[in-house]
Enzyme design. Structure first.
Site, PDB file in Angstrom:
ATOM      1  N   TYR A 150       0.680  -0.919  -0.060  1.00 54.33           N
ATOM      2  CA  TYR A 150      -0.200   0.204   0.044  1.00 54.33           C
ATOM      3  C   TYR A 150       1.064   1.181   0.103  1.00 54.33           C
ATOM      4  O   TYR A 150       1.886   1.125   0.558  1.00 54.33           O
ATOM      5  CB  TYR A 150      -0.932  -0.141   1.102  1.00 54.33           C
ATOM      6  CG  TYR A 150      -1.943   0.938   1.419  1.00 54.33           C
ATOM      7  CD1 TYR A 150      -2.586   1.661   0.183  1.00 54.33           C
ATOM      8  CD2 TYR A 150      -1.753   2.140   2.235  1.00 54.33           C
ATOM      9  CE1 TYR A 150      -3.612   2.520   0.150  1.00 54.33           C
ATOM     10  CE2 TYR A 150      -2.670   3.126   2.351  1.00 54.33           C
ATOM     11  CZ  TYR A 150      -3.503   3.408   1.131  1.00 54.33           C
ATOM     12  OH  TYR A 150      -4.039   4.578   1.212  1.00 54.33           O
ATOM     13  N   TYR A 160      -2.374   4.524   9.286  1.00 51.87           N
ATOM     14  CA  TYR A 160      -1.851   3.216   8.794  1.00 51.87           C
ATOM     15  C   TYR A 160      -0.868   2.508   9.785  1.00 51.87           C
ATOM     16  O   TYR A 160      -0.453   1.523   9.618  1.00 51.87           O
ATOM     17  CB  TYR A 160      -1.349   3.451   7.422  1.00 51.87           C
ATOM     18  CG  TYR A 160      -1.425   2.020   6.616  1.00 51.87           C
ATOM     19  CD1 TYR A 160      -2.633   1.691   6.306  1.00 51.87           C
ATOM     20  CD2 TYR A 160      -0.279   1.595   6.043  1.00 51.87           C
ATOM     21  CE1 TYR A 160      -2.737   0.357   5.482  1.00 51.87           C
ATOM     22  CE2 TYR A 160      -0.416   0.526   5.299  1.00 51.87           C
ATOM     23  CZ  TYR A 160      -1.614  -0.093   4.920  1.00 51.87           C
ATOM     24  OH  TYR A 160      -1.566  -1.226   4.144  1.00 51.87           O
TER      25      TYR A 160
HETATM   26  P1  NAI Z   1      -7.242 -10.248   4.365  1.00 48.90           P
HETATM   27  O1  NAI Z   1      -7.504 -10.170   5.564  1.00 48.90           O
HETATM   28  O2  NAI Z   1      -8.552 -11.058   3.330  1.00 48.90           O
HETATM   29  O3  NAI Z   1      -5.970 -11.044   3.784  1.00 48.90           O
HETATM   30  C1  NAI Z   1      -4.730 -11.237   4.786  1.00 48.90           C
HETATM   31  C2  NAI Z   1      -4.388 -12.570   4.834  1.00 48.90           C
HETATM   32  O4  NAI Z   1      -3.237 -12.663   5.730  1.00 48.90           O
HETATM   33  C3  NAI Z   1      -5.244 -13.532   5.383  1.00 48.90           C
HETATM   34  O5  NAI Z   1      -5.629 -14.456   4.778  1.00 48.90           O
HETATM   35  C4  NAI Z   1      -4.554 -13.955   6.851  1.00 48.90           C
HETATM   36  O6  NAI Z   1      -5.008 -15.259   7.418  1.00 48.90           O
HETATM   37  C5  NAI Z   1      -3.202 -13.885   6.258  1.00 48.90           C
HETATM   38  N1  NAI Z   1      -1.972 -14.180   7.340  1.00 48.90           N
HETATM   39  C6  NAI Z   1      -2.106 -13.413   8.528  1.00 48.90           C
HETATM   40  N2  NAI Z   1      -0.864 -13.931   9.247  1.00 48.90           N
HETATM   41  C7  NAI Z   1      -0.317 -15.017   8.493  1.00 48.90           C
HETATM   42  C8  NAI Z   1       0.446 -15.856   8.672  1.00 48.90           C
HETATM   43  N3  NAI Z   1       1.382 -15.900   9.811  1.00 48.90           N
HETATM   44  N4  NAI Z   1       1.024 -16.661   7.809  1.00 48.90           N
HETATM   45  C9  NAI Z   1       0.024 -16.769   6.566  1.00 48.90           C
HETATM   46  N5  NAI Z   1      -0.931 -16.105   6.474  1.00 48.90           N
HETATM   47  C10 NAI Z   1      -1.209 -15.167   7.279  1.00 48.90           C
HETATM   48  O7  NAI Z   1      -6.872  -8.938   3.418  1.00 48.90           O
HETATM   49  P2  NAI Z   1      -6.799  -8.370   2.038  1.00 48.90           P
HETATM   50  O8  NAI Z   1      -6.868  -6.882   2.129  1.00 48.90           O
HETATM   51  O9  NAI Z   1      -7.091  -9.246   1.119  1.00 48.90           O
HETATM   52  O10 NAI Z   1      -4.987  -8.477   2.351  1.00 48.90           O
HETATM   53  C11 NAI Z   1      -3.987  -8.997   1.273  1.00 48.90           C
HETATM   54  C12 NAI Z   1      -2.623  -8.262   1.029  1.00 48.90           C
HETATM   55  O11 NAI Z   1      -3.079  -7.042   0.420  1.00 48.90           O
HETATM   56  C13 NAI Z   1      -2.063  -7.664   2.472  1.00 48.90           C
HETATM   57  O12 NAI Z   1      -0.867  -7.743   2.306  1.00 48.90           O
HETATM   58  C14 NAI Z   1      -2.548  -6.495   2.362  1.00 48.90           C
HETATM   59  O13 NAI Z   1      -1.771  -5.460   3.356  1.00 48.90           O
HETATM   60  C15 NAI Z   1      -2.601  -5.907   1.123  1.00 48.90           C
HETATM   61  N6  NAI Z   1      -3.331  -4.769   0.818  1.00 48.90           N
HETATM   62  C16 NAI Z   1      -4.513  -4.661   1.156  1.00 48.90           C
HETATM   63  C17 NAI Z   1      -5.191  -3.502   1.051  1.00 48.90           C
HETATM   64  C18 NAI Z   1      -6.698  -3.025   1.633  1.00 48.90           C
HETATM   65  O14 NAI Z   1      -7.320  -2.011   1.685  1.00 48.90           O
HETATM   66  N7  NAI Z   1      -7.438  -4.383   1.840  1.00 48.90           N
HETATM   67  C19 NAI Z   1      -4.679  -2.196   0.112  1.00 48.90           C
HETATM   68  C20 NAI Z   1      -3.224  -2.582  -0.098  1.00 48.90           C
HETATM   69  C21 NAI Z   1      -2.597  -3.715   0.300  1.00 48.90           C
END
Ligand code: NAI
Length: 273
Positions: A150, A160
């Site tokens: 991000y 953030y």
């Molecule tokens: P999400 O909450 O659906 O996915 C995050 C994932 O990380 C979850 O599936 C969670 O179980 C996994 N996770 C956490 N700890 C873990 C570990 N120790 N080992 C393996 N997996 C682990 O949310 P989202 O938004 O789909 O996030 C995906 C990526 O996108 C992240 O890197 C997030 O920072 C990034 N992102 C999200 C934005 C948003 O506004 N939602 C904007 C820009 C980037």
């Protein structure tokens, strides 16, 4: 609509938690394009069982792994190659978590044990994943690895919190490992810098509703959705982007290069009246 862009390609997709997850949408798109993959998430995140639905839908197997554990990652990379019958062509790292954010600790009042946990999960896990793939020589030549980030890595968004630092760390790892993976194995590594997206991780950020509405009004093309991110990732996994590497690529409707938009200015002026 599919274009068969990933026909014959095999990979690993981390981080699909529920149907809102960016990784979930990406898995659906990769499947549509003919790619085969193993799904993985932290064992604790799979308690809800939602991932089984995605696995059935895409004909994939699940191998649990905590992305901070080298042992888990080694097992994952070995199993994935066994299941898919060979080396890998693509990997999506879609993982992020800050304990300080979760527990409402301000950036100026960090609990450093939580800070450490946050950077291990959100950034170092990307290094650990790539190091495991690299040492096991598990990637095919011209393979592609993508992490999600991000813009708070470049510019300040006060709420953030320490995720901004974690993302800066993640992007740097993509560049540094991208060099070595490129040199030794012709594998590319990039990060996609995505618009705010309503997912579990996204909504954990304080003031998320305002945040996403502001970004929508600032971006000439509007916020990029999780579906848009999935589409972009498919192009990066495809052979059409073979020499794109070590980049941080914005998928944000133009937000990152906009100083102010007419809509935001109008709302600001109205507020002054
Ligand atoms: P999400 O909450 O659906 O996915 C995050 C994932 O990380 C979850 O599936 C969670 O179980 C996994 N996770 C956490 N700890 C873990 C570990 N120790 N080992 C393996 N997996 C682990 O949310 P989202 O938004 O789909 O996030 C995906 C990526 O996108 C992240 O890197 C997030 O920072 C990034 N992102 C999200 C934005 C948003 O506004 N939602 C904007 C820009 C980037």
């Amino acid at each position: 609509m599919g274009y068969n862009l990933l026909k014959g390609k095999k990979g690993i997709i981390f981080g699909a938690l529920d149907a809102n997850s960016i990784a979930w949408k990406t898995a659906e798109r990769v499947h549509e394009e003919g790619g085969e993959f193993v799904l993985t998430n932290a064992p604790i995140a799979m308690r809800m069982g939602a991932l089984n639905t995605l696995a059935e839908q895409t004909g994939s197997e699940i191998v649990p792994a905590d992305a901070t554990s080298i042992e888990d990652l080694e097992n994952l990379v070995e199993k994935a190659q066994e299941i898919l019958g060979g080396k890998l062509d693509f990997v999506l790292h879609s993982i992020g978590m800050s304990v300080n954010v979760r527990k409402g600790r301000a950036y100026t009042d960090q609990n450093y044990a939580w800070t450490e946990k946050g950077w291990d999960v959100s950034a170092v896990s990307f290094h650990k994943t790539m190091q495991t793939l690299y040492k096991k020589d598990a990637m095919n030549e011209w393979g592609s690895i993508v992490g999600l980030t991000y813009m708070a890595a470049q510019r300040v968004f006060p709420d953030y919190n320490d995720m901004a630092d974690n993302k800066a760390f993640l992007e740097s790892i993509a560049r540094s490992f991208g060099y070595h993976f490129g040199k030794e194995k012709n594998v590319r590594v990039n990060t996609i810098s995505q618009s705010p997206t309503p997912t579990t991780a996204g909504q954990g950020v304080k003031g998320f509703d305002g945040f996403i509405a502001f970004a929508e009004k600032m971006s000439p093309l509007g916020n990029a959705t999780a579906q848009d991110c999935a589409d972009y990732t498919v192009t990066l996994f495809s052979d059409l982007t073979k020499r794109v590497t070590m980049q941080n690529l914005y998928n944000d409707g133009g937000f990152s290069n906009t100083g102010v938009s007419r809509e935001v200015m109008d709302a600001f002026v109205k507020d002054q009246e």
